[in-house]
Scaffold this motif. Structure first.
Motif, PDB file in Angstrom:
ATOM      1  N   VAL A  92       0.836  -1.207   0.000  1.00 34.91           N
ATOM      2  CA  VAL A  92       0.000   0.000   0.000  1.00 34.91           C
ATOM      3  C   VAL A  92       0.872   1.260   0.000  1.00 34.91           C
ATOM      4  CG1 VAL A  92      -1.618   1.357   1.356  1.00 34.91           C
ATOM      5  CG2 VAL A  92      -2.000  -1.085   1.064  1.00 34.91           C
ATOM      6  N   VAL A  93       1.858   1.291   0.921  1.00 40.73           N
ATOM      7  CA  VAL A  93       2.734   2.467   0.994  1.00 40.73           C
ATOM      8  C   VAL A  93       3.517   2.641  -0.306  1.00 40.73           C
ATOM      9  CG1 VAL A  93       4.797   3.394   2.122  1.00 40.73           C
ATOM     10  CG2 VAL A  93       2.959   2.446   3.504  1.00 40.73           C
ATOM     11  N   GLY A  94       4.088   1.538  -0.798  1.00 37.21           N
ATOM     12  CA  GLY A  94       4.876   1.607  -2.025  1.00 37.21           C
ATOM     13  C   GLY A  94       4.041   2.088  -3.195  1.00 37.21           C
ATOM     14  N   THR A  95       2.821   1.536  -3.317  1.00 38.04           N
ATOM     15  CA  THR A  95       1.955   1.934  -4.433  1.00 38.04           C
ATOM     16  C   THR A  95       1.593   3.417  -4.324  1.00 38.04           C
ATOM     17  OG1 THR A  95       1.033  -0.288  -4.404  1.00 38.04           O
ATOM     18  CG2 THR A  95      -0.163   1.360  -5.648  1.00 38.04           C
ATOM     19  N   ALA A  96       1.246   3.854  -3.109  1.00 35.21           N
ATOM     20  CA  ALA A  96       0.879   5.259  -2.920  1.00 35.21           C
ATOM     21  C   ALA A  96       2.030   6.165  -3.329  1.00 35.21           C
ATOM     22  CB  ALA A  96       0.486   5.506  -1.464  1.00 35.21           C
ATOM     23  N   ILE A  97       3.246   5.841  -2.858  1.00 38.12           N
ATOM     24  CA  ILE A  97       4.401   6.682  -3.186  1.00 38.12           C
ATOM     25  C   ILE A  97       4.688   6.650  -4.688  1.00 38.12           C
ATOM     26  CG2 ILE A  97       6.892   6.893  -2.884  1.00 38.12           C
ATOM     27  CD1 ILE A  97       6.553   6.073  -0.014  1.00 38.12           C
ATOM     28  N   GLY A  98       4.592   5.465  -5.266  1.00 38.69           N
ATOM     29  CA  GLY A  98       4.844   5.332  -6.700  1.00 38.69           C
ATOM     30  C   GLY A  98       3.853   6.145  -7.515  1.00 38.69           C
ATOM     31  N   LEU A 100       2.129   8.734  -6.457  1.00 39.27           N
ATOM     32  CA  LEU A 100       2.401  10.151  -6.218  1.00 39.27           C
ATOM     33  C   LEU A 100       3.523  10.644  -7.132  1.00 39.27           C
ATOM     34  CD1 LEU A 100       2.243  10.666  -2.354  1.00 39.27           C
ATOM     35  CD2 LEU A 100       0.712  11.564  -4.102  1.00 39.27           C
ATOM     36  N   ALA A 101       4.592   9.838  -7.199  1.00 41.43           N
ATOM     37  CA  ALA A 101       5.728  10.229  -8.036  1.00 41.43           C
ATOM     38  C   ALA A 101       5.288  10.336  -9.488  1.00 41.43           C
ATOM     39  CB  ALA A 101       6.862   9.230  -7.887  1.00 41.43           C
ATOM     40  N   ALA A 102       4.443   9.398  -9.926  1.00 44.43           N
ATOM     41  CA  ALA A 102       4.014   9.403 -11.321  1.00 44.43           C
ATOM     42  C   ALA A 102       3.100  10.592 -11.598  1.00 44.43           C
ATOM     43  CB  ALA A 102       3.286   8.098 -11.650  1.00 44.43           C
ATOM     44  N   TYR A 103       2.298  10.990 -10.599  1.00 44.14           N
ATOM     45  CA  TYR A 103       1.338  12.066 -10.823  1.00 44.14           C
ATOM     46  C   TYR A 103       2.013  13.442 -10.788  1.00 44.14           C
ATOM     47  CZ  TYR A 103      -2.543  15.261 -10.195  1.00 44.14           C
ATOM     48  OH  TYR A 103      -3.405  16.294 -10.345  1.00 44.14           O
ATOM     49  N   PHE A 104       2.860  13.668  -9.759  1.00 42.96           N
ATOM     50  CA  PHE A 104       3.415  15.003  -9.589  1.00 42.96           C
ATOM     51  C   PHE A 104       4.615  15.276 -10.480  1.00 42.96           C
ATOM     52  CE2 PHE A 104       1.070  14.792  -5.561  1.00 42.96           C
ATOM     53  CZ  PHE A 104       0.395  15.982  -5.684  1.00 42.96           C
ATOM     54  N   ARG A 105       5.381  14.213 -10.810  1.00 38.55           N
ATOM     55  CA  ARG A 105       6.609  14.402 -11.599  1.00 38.55           C
ATOM     56  C   ARG A 105       7.493  15.459 -10.949  1.00 38.55           C
ATOM     57  NH1 ARG A 105       5.248  12.068 -16.543  1.00 38.55           N
ATOM     58  NH2 ARG A 105       7.466  11.904 -16.843  1.00 38.55           N
ATOM     59  N   GLY A 106       8.360  16.056 -11.760  1.00 40.63           N
ATOM     60  CA  GLY A 106       9.182  17.178 -11.318  1.00 40.63           C
ATOM     61  C   GLY A 106       9.910  16.940 -10.005  1.00 40.63           C
ATOM     62  N   LEU A 107       9.842  17.932  -9.126  1.00 38.11           N
ATOM     63  CA  LEU A 107      10.627  17.914  -7.890  1.00 38.11           C
ATOM     64  C   LEU A 107      10.252  16.750  -6.982  1.00 38.11           C
ATOM     65  CD1 LEU A 107      11.268  21.501  -6.490  1.00 38.11           C
ATOM     66  CD2 LEU A 107      12.869  19.605  -6.723  1.00 38.11           C
ATOM     67  N   ASN A 154       8.434  -1.657  -4.467  1.00 38.25           N
ATOM     68  CA  ASN A 154       7.031  -1.529  -4.848  1.00 38.25           C
ATOM     69  C   ASN A 154       6.746  -0.143  -5.414  1.00 38.25           C
ATOM     70  OD1 ASN A 154       6.357  -4.125  -4.097  1.00 38.25           O
ATOM     71  ND2 ASN A 154       6.045  -3.548  -1.963  1.00 38.25           N
ATOM     72  N   ALA A 155       7.388   0.892  -4.827  1.00 41.91           N
ATOM     73  CA  ALA A 155       7.172   2.256  -5.313  1.00 41.91           C
ATOM     74  C   ALA A 155       7.661   2.385  -6.748  1.00 41.91           C
ATOM     75  CB  ALA A 155       7.896   3.256  -4.417  1.00 41.91           C
ATOM     76  N   GLY A 160       6.291   2.907 -12.392  1.00 45.57           N
ATOM     77  CA  GLY A 160       6.414   2.448 -13.772  1.00 45.57           C
ATOM     78  C   GLY A 160       5.057   2.078 -14.353  1.00 45.57           C
ATOM     79  N   LEU A 161       4.261   1.362 -13.557  1.00 49.34           N
ATOM     80  CA  LEU A 161       2.937   0.930 -14.027  1.00 49.34           C
ATOM     81  C   LEU A 161       2.048   2.129 -14.302  1.00 49.34           C
ATOM     82  CD1 LEU A 161       2.309  -2.060 -11.606  1.00 49.34           C
ATOM     83  CD2 LEU A 161       2.586  -2.198 -14.077  1.00 49.34           C
ATOM     84  N   ALA A 162       2.098   3.122 -13.382  1.00 43.67           N
ATOM     85  CA  ALA A 162       1.241   4.298 -13.545  1.00 43.67           C
ATOM     86  C   ALA A 162       1.663   5.102 -14.772  1.00 43.67           C
ATOM     87  CB  ALA A 162       1.293   5.169 -12.300  1.00 43.67           C
ATOM     88  N   LEU A 163       2.968   5.232 -14.978  1.00 42.41           N
ATOM     89  CA  LEU A 163       3.449   5.971 -16.147  1.00 42.41           C
ATOM     90  C   LEU A 163       3.009   5.276 -17.426  1.00 42.41           C
ATOM     91  CD1 LEU A 163       7.063   7.095 -15.164  1.00 42.41           C
ATOM     92  CD2 LEU A 163       4.982   8.455 -15.308  1.00 42.41           C
ATOM     93  N   ALA A 164       3.120   3.920 -17.424  1.00 42.53           N
ATOM     94  CA  ALA A 164       2.724   3.170 -18.616  1.00 42.53           C
ATOM     95  C   ALA A 164       1.224   3.310 -18.845  1.00 42.53           C
ATOM     96  CB  ALA A 164       3.104   1.699 -18.453  1.00 42.53           C
ATOM     97  N   ALA A 165       0.445   3.244 -17.744  1.00 43.25           N
ATOM     98  CA  ALA A 165      -1.008   3.322 -17.880  1.00 43.25           C
ATOM     99  C   ALA A 165      -1.423   4.708 -18.344  1.00 43.25           C
ATOM    100  CB  ALA A 165      -1.676   2.998 -16.550  1.00 43.25           C
TER     101      ALA A 165
END
Lengths: 277, 313
Positions: A92-98, A100-107, A154-155, A160-165
Motif C-alpha cells: 500500500v505504501v509503495g503503491t501510494a508513493i509510486g 504520487l511520483a508518477a502524478y506530480f513528476r518534477g521535484l 514496490n514504489a 512504472g505501471l502508472a506511467l505506462a497506464a
C-alpha cells in the motif's frame, strides 16, 4: 515459453504446505496441547516422540520444559501474521508513493527517487536494527517497521505501471471526461495494475518472514512472552548440543515455508503476469 | 575520454547526495530517539551526573549546533568518541574491519566462482537433469536464511563431526564455516540469475548468426554470449552486496565472530551513538561506491553506455 495448463508436482506440494501452515496459524489455540508459557521444570529438554521422548511433548520440550509443538504453532501464527500485515503495508505504501511520483513528476519525483537511492544504499536489516533498538520495541511498531521492507521496490514498480497506464487510452479518456486524478488512479489505473502488484507481494512476503526471523533471532524482533520462529531458533542455539530439536523444528518450518512461497510465487507469476521475470 | 564525464558526472553527484542524506538522517533519527545520558548512566543516575555527562559529550547544545559540529568533525576524520569505550568511534570500527573483510571477500569470491560457472553451465545444458537439480538446489540455497544455515553447519560439522570449530576467529579452520555460510546464498542467487541471463542471450540473433557462420560453440559462448550476459550479472552483484552486509551481521553473531557486525549489534543495544553512526556511514559509503563502480564497469564492458544521452541519466 510454453504454456503449462496444469499444476506441476512441486507447486502442488508447496501449495499443500502453505495450506497446512495457514491452517495451523488459524487453529493454533485449538490444536496446541499446552500453554506456550506453561513451564514444567521436571520435564526439561525432553526429546521429541520417536527420539526417546513421550507423546506428552510431541516435538520435545525446551530449556524451561515448555512444549515445543505448542510454541511452534503459535510461532507460525505470529510470524505469518506479522509478515502478512507488513506485506499489506509495504504494497500500500509503495503503491501510494509510486503513484504520487508518477502524478506530480518534477521535484516530488526527484525527491522520491533520491529516497529510493538512499534506501538502496543501506541494507534493510541494518536500518531496522538501528531503528528498533533506538525507538524501543512494541508489536505495532515492529509490524510497521517490517512494512517499510521493500517499499522502494514496490514504489518503483507502481510508478512504472502508472506511467505506462497514463500513456494508454483508457486513462486519457477518463481524464478527458473530467475525472478527478484520485478517481483515475484508484478506479482505473489501480485495478489494471493489481495483478502485477499482487505478484510483487508474493516476492515481498517470504522476504519479510526472513527479515523478521533474523531480527527476532538477534533478540531485537518479537519479544517474550510472545514467540516467533526466529525467537525459537534464537533460544534453541544455546542448547544446540543438548537439545537440537529446539532449533530444528522452527528452522525446518522457516525453510519449507520460504521455499513454498517462492515456488507458488513463480507459478503465479507465470500465470498472472507473463511480462514479469 | 571527453565523453566519459557526462556519463559518470550525474552518477557521482547522485551517489554523493545520497551519502549526505544518509549522514543527516542517521544523525537526526538517532539523536531524536532518546537520551543517551540516561541510557549509559542508567535511570538511577543523579541529575548533576547526567548534566556533566551531557556537557562532556556536547549533548546540551541545540541539535543544529551538534549537527554542524558532527559534520565538521566528520570532514576532518573525527567521528566522535564511543561513549562506552571512551575511544574514537572510527578507531573502534576500523579495528574490527579486517576481520569482517576476511569474511566478506572470500564469501564474495565464492559467490562469483561458484555462481557464475554453475549458472552458465546450467544455461548451456538447459532442461537436462543437471540443470533441473542445480535449479532445485539454488532455490534452497537462497531461501535458507543465513542464521539457520550457519546453525545447521555448526550442528553437522562442529557438534556431530567435530571437523571445524563452532566459533572464534583464531585458526584457519574457524574461517571455513562462516565463509561457507555467507557464500552459499549469494552463489545460489547468482547461479539462477546467470542462467536466465545466458538463456536470454543464447536466443539472440547475433548468437544464432555466429553459430550459423561456423564459429565453434566454445567461441560463441566466450566471445558472443557471455560478454553480453555479464552486464545484468554485474548489476545483480552490486545489489547483492547489501544482502552480503546484512548476512555478515547475522553470520558474525552465529559464529561469535568479533567483526563489525557484532560491534553493531552490541553498540545498538548500548545506544553507543557515535559507533552506530560510523558503521551506518561506512556501510552506506561502501554500497554507494560499489554501485558506482558497477556503473563505471558497464561503461567499460558496454561501449554503447559511454555515449552520453542528453537529458537522461
Amino acid at each position: 515459453m510454453q504454456k503449462k495448463s496444469r499444476i506441476d508436482l512441486p507447486t502442488l506440494f508447496a501449495s499443500l504446505w502453505l495450506c497446512l501452515m495457514l491452517l495451523i496459524a488459524a487453529a493454533a489455540p485449538l490444536i496446541a496441547p499446552h500453554d506456550i508459557t506453561a513451564m514444567d521444570l521436571r520435564d526439561r529438554l525432553s526429546p521429541p516422540f520417536g527420539f526417546g521422548g513421550t507423546t506428552v511433548h510431541l516435538f520435545g520440550s525446551d530449556d524451561l520444559g515448555r512444549d515445543v509443538a505448542s510454541r511452534l504453532y503459535y510461532s507460525i501464527r505470529t510470524s505469518l501474521l506479522i509478515a502478512f500485515g507488513a506485506t499489506v503495508i509495504s504494497v500500500v505504501v509503495g503503491t501510494a508513493i509510486g503513484f504520487l511520483a508518477a502524478y506530480f513528476r518534477g521535484l516530488v519525483e526527484h525527491f522520491l527517487l533520491l529516497l529510493i537511492d538512499v534506501q538502496a544504499s543501506l541494507p534493510f536489516l541494518i536500518v531496522a536494527l538501528a531503528m528498533l533498538a533506538f525507538f524501543g520495541n512494541s508489536l505495532p511498531l515492529f509490524v510497521g517497521l517490517m512494512g517499510l521492507y521493500g517499499w522502494e521496490r514496490n514504489a518503483r514498480l507502481a510508478r512504472g505501471l502508472a506511467l505506462a497506464a497514463g500513456a494508454q487510452g483508457y486513462a486519457g479518456a477518463t481524464r478527458q471526461l473530467g475525472a478527478h486524478p484520485l478517481r483515475i488512479y484508484l478506479r482505473h489505473i489501480l485495478p489494471n495494475s493489481a495483478a502485477t502488484l499482487l505478484v510483487a507481494a508474493t516476492v515481498t512476503f517470504p522476504e519479510i518472514i526472513l527479515v523478521e526471523s533474523g531480527l527476532s533471532f538477534l533478540g531485537l524482533g518479537v519479544q517474550p512472552p510472545m514467540t516467533s520462529l526466529g525467537v525459537m531458533v534464537g533460544t534453541g542455539r544455546e542448547y544446540i548440543t543438548r537439545a537440537p530439536w529446539m532449533l530444528l523444528s522452527p528452522s525446518i518450518v522457516i525453510v519449507l515455508t520460504a521455499v513454498a512461497v517462492s515456488v507458488v510465487g513463480d507459478f503465479l507469476r507465470d500465470k498472472l503476469d507473463p511480462t514479469l521475470k | 575520454m571527453t565523453n566519459i564525464l557526462p556519463y559518470i558526472g550525474p552518477k557521482v553527484l547522485r551517489a554523493a547526495l545520497s551519502i549526505i542524506v544518509v549522514v543527516t538522517l542517521t544523525f537526526f533519527v538517532l539523536r531524536a530517539s532518546g537520551d543517551p545520558a540516561l541510557q549509559i548512566l542508567g535511570p538511577g543516575a543523579r541529575a548533576p551526573d547526567l548534566e556533566a555527562f551531557r556537557q562532556k559529550w556536547g549533548l546540551d547544545q541545540p541539535l543544529p549546533v551538534q549537527y554542524l559540529r558532527y559534520l565538521w568533525g566528520a570532514l576532518h576524520g573525527d567521528f566522535g568518541n564511543s561513549m562506552l569505550a571512551g575511544k574514537p568511534a572510527a578507531e573502534l570500527v576500523l579495528e574490527r574491519m579486517p576481520l569482517t573483510l576476511a569474511l566478506m571477500l572470500p564469501a564474495l569470491a565464492l559467490n562469483v566462482l561458484i555462481g557464475i560457472p554453475v549458472g552458465a553451465y546450467a544455461a548451456m545444458h538447459r532442461d537436462s537433469w543437471i540443470d533441473r537439480s542445480v535449479m532445485m538446489l539454488t532455490v534452497l540455497g537462497f531461501t535458507v536464511p543465513s542464521f539457520v544455515l550457519g546453525l545447521l553447519f555448526i550442528l553437522i560439522f562442529s557438534v556431530t563431526l567435530g571437523l571445524f570449530p563452532s566459533g572464534g576467529a583464531d585458526k584457519w579452520q574457524s574461517f571455513v564455516l562462516p565463509v561457507l555460510t555467507l557464500g552459499v546464498g549469494g552463489a545460489a542467487m547468482l547461479a539462477r540469475f546467470t542462467r536466465s541471463a545466458m538463456i536470454e542471450v543464447l536466443s539472440q540473433l547475433y548468437v544464432v548468426a555466429a553459430s550459423a557462420k561456423g564459429v565453434t560453440w566454445r567461441q560463441v559462448i566466450h566471445h558472443h554470449a557471455f560478454p553480453n550476459a555479464i552486464i545484468p550479472i554485474l548489476t545483480l552483484l552490486g545489489l547483492m552486496l547489501g544482502g552480503q552486509v546484512a548476512g555478515a551481521v547475522l553470520v558474525e553473531n552465529v559464529f561469535g565472530w568479533p567483526g563489525i557486525g557484532q560491534l553493531l549489534v552490541v553498540s545498538v543495544g548500548n545506544r553507543d551513538l557515535a559507533v552506530v553512526q560510523v558503521i551506518l556511514l561506512l556501510v552506506a559509503l561502501t554500497m554507494t561506491s560499489a554501485n558506482l563502480m558497477m556503473d563505471l564497469l558497464y561503461g567499460v564492458v558496454d561501449p554503447r553506455l559511454r555515449q552520453a544521452r542528453p537529458g537522461s541519466h
